[in-house]
Design a protein around this motif. Sequence first.
Motif, PDB file in Angstrom:
ATOM      1  N   GLU B  29       0.841  -1.199   0.000  1.00 20.99           N
ATOM      2  CA  GLU B  29       0.000   0.000   0.000  1.00 20.99           C
ATOM      3  C   GLU B  29       0.880   1.256   0.000  1.00 20.99           C
ATOM      4  O   GLU B  29       2.047   1.199   0.385  1.00 20.99           O
ATOM      5  CB  GLU B  29      -0.895   0.015   1.250  1.00 20.99           C
ATOM      6  CG  GLU B  29      -1.780  -1.211   1.414  1.00 20.99           C
ATOM      7  CD  GLU B  29      -2.806  -1.378   0.289  1.00 20.99           C
ATOM      8  OE1 GLU B  29      -3.211  -0.351  -0.317  1.00 20.99           O
ATOM      9  OE2 GLU B  29      -3.182  -2.530  -0.006  1.00 20.99           O
ATOM     10  N   ALA B  30       0.312   2.379  -0.390  1.00 17.82           N
ATOM     11  CA  ALA B  30       1.050   3.651  -0.419  1.00 17.82           C
ATOM     12  C   ALA B  30       1.584   3.974   0.976  1.00 17.82           C
ATOM     13  O   ALA B  30       0.856   3.848   1.961  1.00 17.82           O
ATOM     14  CB  ALA B  30       0.128   4.757  -0.909  1.00 17.82           C
ATOM     15  N   GLY B  31       2.849   4.361   1.052  1.00 23.32           N
ATOM     16  CA  GLY B  31       3.449   4.776   2.314  1.00 23.32           C
ATOM     17  C   GLY B  31       3.841   3.629   3.228  1.00 23.32           C
ATOM     18  O   GLY B  31       4.459   3.840   4.280  1.00 23.32           O
ATOM     19  N   GLU B  32       3.520   2.406   2.864  1.00 26.69           N
ATOM     20  CA  GLU B  32       3.803   1.256   3.726  1.00 26.69           C
ATOM     21  C   GLU B  32       5.273   0.823   3.616  1.00 26.69           C
ATOM     22  O   GLU B  32       5.894   0.998   2.570  1.00 26.69           O
ATOM     23  CB  GLU B  32       2.899   0.087   3.297  1.00 26.69           C
ATOM     24  CG  GLU B  32       2.895  -1.081   4.265  1.00 26.69           C
ATOM     25  CD  GLU B  32       2.116  -2.286   3.736  1.00 26.69           C
ATOM     26  OE1 GLU B  32       1.842  -3.190   4.532  1.00 26.69           O
ATOM     27  OE2 GLU B  32       1.794  -2.315   2.532  1.00 26.69           O
ATOM     28  N   GLY B  33       5.795   0.250   4.686  1.00 28.59           N
ATOM     29  CA  GLY B  33       7.153  -0.288   4.658  1.00 28.59           C
ATOM     30  C   GLY B  33       7.112  -1.793   4.880  1.00 28.59           C
ATOM     31  O   GLY B  33       6.564  -2.242   5.893  1.00 28.59           O
ATOM     32  N   VAL B  34       7.660  -2.556   3.951  1.00 31.25           N
ATOM     33  CA  VAL B  34       7.624  -4.009   4.065  1.00 31.25           C
ATOM     34  C   VAL B  34       9.043  -4.571   3.995  1.00 31.25           C
ATOM     35  O   VAL B  34       9.822  -4.173   3.125  1.00 31.25           O
ATOM     36  CB  VAL B  34       6.773  -4.629   2.926  1.00 31.25           C
ATOM     37  CG1 VAL B  34       6.922  -6.147   2.908  1.00 31.25           C
ATOM     38  CG2 VAL B  34       5.310  -4.269   3.115  1.00 31.25           C
TER      39      VAL B  34
END
Lengths: 234, 232
Positions: B29-34
């Motif tokens: 998702e936008a802005g997510e960090g994985v």
Amino acid sequence: MRHNAVDEWSRGSSALHRRAPASKLIAAAVFLVVVATAHHHLPLLACGWLGLLLWVTLAARLPLGGILSRGAVVLPFSAVFALLSWMEGAPGIAVALILKSYLSALAVLLLVATTPLPELVRSLEAARVPRFLLTVVQFLYRYIFVVVEEAAHMRTAAAARGGLTFRAAADALAVLFARSFARAEAIHRAMIARGFDGHFRPLARRRFAPPDAVFLVLASALPLLVRTVGEVLL
Amino acid sequence: MGPVVEVRSLKYSYPDGTEALKGVDFRLEAGEGVALLGANGSGKTTFALHLNGLLSGSGAVRICGMEVTPASLAAIRRKVGMVFQDADSQLFMPTVIEDVGFGLLNQGLAPEEVCERAQIALEQVGMVGTGSRAPHHLSAGEKRRVALAGILALDPEILVLDEPTTFLDPPGQRALSDLLRNLPQAKILITHDMPFALATCSRAVFFHDGSVAAEGPVEEIAARFGWGFAAR
């Protein structure tokens, strides 16, 4: 990482380092032509030109011994041809070969020791030297240090396990080649990822300022003056 | 707003026949960090190389709603910024400023704007004043920061970083995690560095043998696969 001495010298701050690469490139070319086309009183003229080059070396705050010894790298090659000329009964040509090759090597060495290679490459590009050739030079300059460092690491690793035999060195060379090939692929990938389409676009071009013009006139005139004075007086 | 990265049934085999990806599904998702976790050779880097079309397998890869196809590659590569594992391979230009500005020049920006944005990116990674230096004169940690600056200058919507903490000392790692936390972009981090993953990502995806074995909160995934700190 260990840096190449000439690469270090080229990032100096003397007045000569600050001159536009194009002015130094043209001045070096003029010097080479003046030296190459001189035929009379060479030993004496060579003293004059050597004096000029030594003066430039000191003015650029470069180590005299380092420049003189690195310039001598051409001597084994020119000495072979000089020896052949001597044996054929032309000692004048033999002496000329040695003197001209050494002076020319010193002049080119001074050019690269006072101009960072990237700037020199840009200047050559502006002079319409084929871009493909310059790209090869640019990549060689960038990655020769990486390859040398990898080789040094392999040598250290071999030394830690008892030393590098001839066979192990040959194997190491093969590994180094394979690694360089893999690196070339990785570099290409990194270039593509940032939108490379086969053309390098220059970020900035160095302007040619009045001091550069003055330097160019003086640096071109002095070798010619040495030759003219020498030929007229002798 | 839909996911910025959507991958369905991605499969890829290398020319020598090695099956590297065996049907990967992934969403970001936008802005997510994985964080992408998993053993060496489990397919993490191969997967990441599909995100901006450097590799092309079967299945669907969509970036910001765009299918990754030969026709969309230029646009895709503006959206996805990749920082590779080996900074030496990423820094190929003769000076730092030219390298950081490389991608911007390829986008057709004027040199003045390129210089300005490159300087801002260098400032972001704490490398102000290094523009005229040659990359081979930098330390390993400095090279890594400059490589990141080269990507940040492009202002992509998705950042993909492959082992970003390699060669960084602890203060450098902290600075990088602080920087990444404050960046608004979506981030995919391939890493074995669990404290770093915990500090920068909210979710982890665990790769095993070319497939996604599990996903969830970083701590939970790390604990489940014994991927946490080394035992004393």
